[in-house]
Write an enzyme that holds these catalytic residues in place. Structure first.
Site, mmCIF file in Angstrom:
data_model
loop_
_atom_site.group_PDB
_atom_site.id
_atom_site.type_symbol
_atom_site.label_atom_id
_atom_site.label_comp_id
_atom_site.label_asym_id
_atom_site.label_seq_id
_atom_site.Cartn_x
_atom_site.Cartn_y
_atom_site.Cartn_z
ATOM 1 N N LYS A 49 0.876 -1.186 0.000
ATOM 2 C CA LYS A 49 0.000 0.000 0.000
ATOM 3 C C LYS A 49 0.909 1.231 0.000
ATOM 4 C CE LYS A 49 -2.063 2.988 1.885
ATOM 5 N NZ LYS A 49 -1.921 4.394 1.443
ATOM 6 N N GLU A 86 8.627 1.341 11.507
ATOM 7 C CA GLU A 86 9.741 2.279 11.281
ATOM 8 C C GLU A 86 9.117 3.665 11.302
ATOM 9 O OE1 GLU A 86 12.868 1.517 11.005
ATOM 10 O OE2 GLU A 86 12.767 -0.643 10.733
ATOM 11 N N CYS A 145 13.481 10.211 7.281
ATOM 12 C CA CYS A 145 13.402 9.816 8.691
ATOM 13 C C CYS A 145 14.780 9.943 9.312
ATOM 14 C CB CYS A 145 12.882 8.403 8.802
ATOM 15 S SG CYS A 145 13.791 7.249 7.778
ATOM 16 N N GLU A 194 9.207 16.178 15.307
ATOM 17 C CA GLU A 194 10.017 15.844 14.140
ATOM 18 C C GLU A 194 9.880 16.988 13.135
ATOM 19 O OE1 GLU A 194 8.532 12.586 11.675
ATOM 20 O OE2 GLU A 194 10.600 12.079 11.203
HETATM 21 P P1 NAD Z 1 1.989 8.463 7.361
HETATM 22 O O1 NAD Z 1 2.026 7.739 8.669
HETATM 23 O O2 NAD Z 1 1.027 9.563 7.197
HETATM 24 O O3 NAD Z 1 1.679 7.441 6.179
HETATM 25 C C1 NAD Z 1 2.449 6.290 5.939
HETATM 26 C C2 NAD Z 1 1.610 5.257 5.209
HETATM 27 O O4 NAD Z 1 0.550 4.823 6.079
HETATM 28 C C3 NAD Z 1 0.927 5.775 3.943
HETATM 29 O O5 NAD Z 1 0.884 4.742 2.975
HETATM 30 C C4 NAD Z 1 -0.474 6.098 4.434
HETATM 31 O O6 NAD Z 1 -1.429 6.076 3.394
HETATM 32 C C5 NAD Z 1 -0.697 4.975 5.423
HETATM 33 N N1 NAD Z 1 -1.704 5.241 6.464
HETATM 34 C C6 NAD Z 1 -2.149 6.440 6.907
HETATM 35 N N2 NAD Z 1 -3.069 6.260 7.878
HETATM 36 C C7 NAD Z 1 -3.177 4.918 8.069
HETATM 37 C C8 NAD Z 1 -3.946 4.107 8.956
HETATM 38 N N3 NAD Z 1 -4.805 4.624 9.849
HETATM 39 N N4 NAD Z 1 -3.796 2.756 8.877
HETATM 40 C C9 NAD Z 1 -2.932 2.214 8.003
HETATM 41 N N5 NAD Z 1 -2.191 2.929 7.130
HETATM 42 C C10 NAD Z 1 -2.306 4.268 7.169
HETATM 43 O O7 NAD Z 1 3.487 8.936 7.089
HETATM 44 P P2 NAD Z 1 3.999 9.875 5.900
HETATM 45 O O8 NAD Z 1 3.590 11.274 6.193
HETATM 46 O O9 NAD Z 1 3.641 9.251 4.596
HETATM 47 O O10 NAD Z 1 5.579 9.718 6.071
HETATM 48 C C11 NAD Z 1 6.365 10.543 6.849
HETATM 49 C C12 NAD Z 1 6.690 9.877 8.181
HETATM 50 O O11 NAD Z 1 7.338 8.626 7.945
HETATM 51 C C13 NAD Z 1 7.683 10.677 9.004
HETATM 52 O O12 NAD Z 1 7.291 10.655 10.343
HETATM 53 C C14 NAD Z 1 8.986 9.927 8.824
HETATM 54 O O13 NAD Z 1 9.940 10.105 9.828
HETATM 55 C C15 NAD Z 1 8.497 8.528 8.767
HETATM 56 N N6 NAD Z 1 9.498 7.684 8.140
HETATM 57 C C16 NAD Z 1 10.156 6.756 8.907
HETATM 58 C C17 NAD Z 1 11.152 5.971 8.344
HETATM 59 C C18 NAD Z 1 11.872 4.938 9.164
HETATM 60 O O14 NAD Z 1 12.396 4.008 8.573
HETATM 61 N N7 NAD Z 1 11.924 5.044 10.475
HETATM 62 C C19 NAD Z 1 11.455 6.114 7.000
HETATM 63 C C20 NAD Z 1 10.776 7.082 6.245
HETATM 64 C C21 NAD Z 1 9.785 7.844 6.825
#
Ligand code: NAD
Length: 483
Positions: free
Chosen positions: A173, A248, A282, A385
């Site tokens: 997804k 993550e 991240c 963050e």
């Molecule tokens: P997000 O949590 O908004 O979305 C991530 C994914 O989850 C997307 O595919 C989104 O559609 C899906 N999603 C959203 N709500 C959901 C729910 N209720 N249930 C299941 N899936 C859902 O994150 P983002 O804004 O896309 O990404 C940025 C964040 O990701 C930042 O906090 C960043 O630090 C983190 N990040 C972490 C790592 C790591 O490896 N630690 C790597 C990259 C990004």
């Protein structure tokens, strides 16, 4: 319209609904994708479930071969995929090409491990009769891979690489705003010879489709990368079903520059570490602690370096010595960075560079890379963050001061230290509360090393041979009646 991939076929949403994908540099529509619902999740999971027994039984070398055939097709289409990534995500072309290369390297790493998975043998006490024990790694079943928008391909690769190589089937997804390169890559991996249903992709709003996928009773393993708040929600819907979950999550990586650091190398490392992908990483250097005796000299070099960045369309090269950075990914994300800056400035911080929308950039979500000094340690730019091009810098007295401030965060993903002093290196490695510490090196996630966070930055690890352990169940087998 780009299509989902379910059971090896290109399919729209069952409802026929679509959603647009916006170019963050122009605010124009790039393409649209299916806006799936729970019924599409059911279809994708059913296809993955049906494909699982056959894929799990396939020889490991054969599995690896089929994945590599698909990778060859991805590499053959690298420019087409990079164009999609630049237009949907906003990143510059050289970064997009680097991401596809990293994706290929990461997935290949696991195909090489597929046939090298080992179990264990142990002699057993003979009180119940002569017997020996084995531990055999068994694939888990249908895995969900939920991916954010900042590195759509590499963060998918770290999930599908070990999952497929270990014999699981997957439903991916992607984030709603970056589905295009992902769908193309998954279509090509399917064309490479993966049996239908082994690797599927669905698109739709995270709260509907992501949640239905994480909660689906036939999904046994959830690999999620995204915000810590969404990670909490994943635990709420998937945890009670005892699924295998890795998260993550967000980070606020500190970087420490000591008095003996090579300042030019430290500046270069910090700049790449903070402003790569327009700061939307991240693992990014999000708080900088500089020893007071080198602070002024370091800042002079840092500000010269940051002035080289030129925000612009990712498909247009910057003229040397300028370095291209793209727009921030969305209007909301840009506003969050502006709010964090305003909060810090309102509480006494000083903008040392940037802090504004570049002149003449009325369309697209552009922003100037920004450095601030003197932010209170409980201001938003420090506590939260900062997922964008904002770097708060602090003057510290020495190593103890630096480590105490570095650890003053709910997050614990990466961290770095710039020094050649063995005692400071040892102290940083032992005491920084983080999943990783780099010494004289930029914040980069190597495929070869386990990667993940402590505290609010997540649970479990991706990358490294260790990641394979998260895609198998160690099954104990006792063989008795031997004498
Ligand atoms: P997000 O949590 O908004 O979305 C991530 C994914 O989850 C997307 O595919 C989104 O559609 C899906 N999603 C959203 N709500 C959901 C729910 N209720 N249930 C299941 N899936 C859902 O994150 P983002 O804004 O896309 O990404 C940025 C964040 O990701 C930042 O906090 C960043 O630090 C983190 N990040 C972490 C790592 C790591 O490896 N630690 C790597 C990259 C990004």
């Amino acid at each position: 319209m780009a299509m989902q991939v379910i059971n090896g076929e290109a399919v729209p949403a069952k409802s026929g609904a679509q959603m647009p994908v916006i170019n963050p540099a122009t605010e124009e529509v790039v393409d649209s994708v299916p806006k799936a619902g729970p019924e599409d999740v059911d279809a994708a999971v059913a296809a993955a479930r049906k494909a699982f027994p056959g894929w799990a039984k396939t020889d490991a070398e054969e599995r690896a071969h089929k994945i590599r055939e698909g990778l060859a097709k991805v590499r053959g289409a690298v420019q087409e995929i990079a164009d999609l990534l630049v237009r949907e995500q906003g990143k510059p072309m050289h970064e997009a090409l680097g991401e596809i290369n990293h994706f290929g390297h990461g997935v290949e790493f696991y195909t090489e491990l597929a046939s090298k998975m080992r179990g264990a043998y142990t002699a057993l006490p003979s009180a119940l009769g002569k017997a020996y024990g084995m531990v055999i790694p068994r694939p888990i079943g249908v895995c969900a891979a939920i991916v954010p928008w900042n590195f759509p391909l590499t963060l998918m690769g770290t999930k599908i690489g070990p999952a497929l190589s270990a014999g699981n089937t997957v439903v991916v997804k992607p984030a709603s705003t970056t589905p295009l390169a992902t769908l193309r890559v998954i279509a090509l991996l399917n064309e490479g010879g993966l049996p239908p249903g082994v690797l599927n992709a669905i698109t739709g709003p995270g709260r509907v489709v992501g949640e239905a996928l994480a909660a689906h009773p036939d999904v046994r393993r959830v690999a999620f990368t995204g915000e810590s708040g969404t990670g909490r929600r994943i635990m709420e819907v998937a945890g009670p079903q005892f699924k295998r979950i890795t998260l993550e999550l967000g980070g606020s990586d500190p970087a420490i520059v000591c008095s003996d650091a090579d300042l030019d190398k430290a500046v270069r490392g910090v700049l790449i570490g903070r402003f790569w992908n327009m700061g939307q990483a991240c693992l990014a250097c999000k708080r900088l602690y500089v020893f007071e005796d080198v602070y002024d000299k370091f800042m002079e070099k840092l500000l010269t370096g940051v002035a080289r960045y030129e925000p612009g369309e990712g498909w247009v090269k910057a003229e040397r010595p300028k370095i291209r950075v793209g727009p921030i990914h969305s209007a909301g994300q840009r506003q969050e960075i502006i709010d964090q800056i305003q909060d810090a400035v309102g509480r006494g911080a000083r903008i040392a560079y940037g802090g504004r929308v570049p002149e003449g950039r009325n369309r697209g979500f552009f922003f100037t890379p920004t450095v601030i000094e003197g932010a209170p340690h409980d201001s938003r730019a420090v506590k939260e963050e900062t997922f964008g091009p904002l770097l708060p810098v602090f003057k510290v007295k020495g190593i103890d001061d630096a480590i105490a401030m570095a650890n003053d965060s709910i997050y614990g993903l990466g961290s770095s230290i710039w020094t050649y002093n063995v005692r400071w290196i040892y102290k940083a490695a032992q005491e920084l509360e983080a999943g990783m510490t780099w010494v004289n090196q930029i914040h980069y996630g190597y495929d070869e090393l386990p990667f993940g966070g402590v505290k609010a930055s997540g649970i479990g690890r991706e990358h490294g041979p260790e990641a394979m352990d998260y895609y198998v169940e160690p099954k104990s087998v006792v063989v008795g009646d031997l004498e």
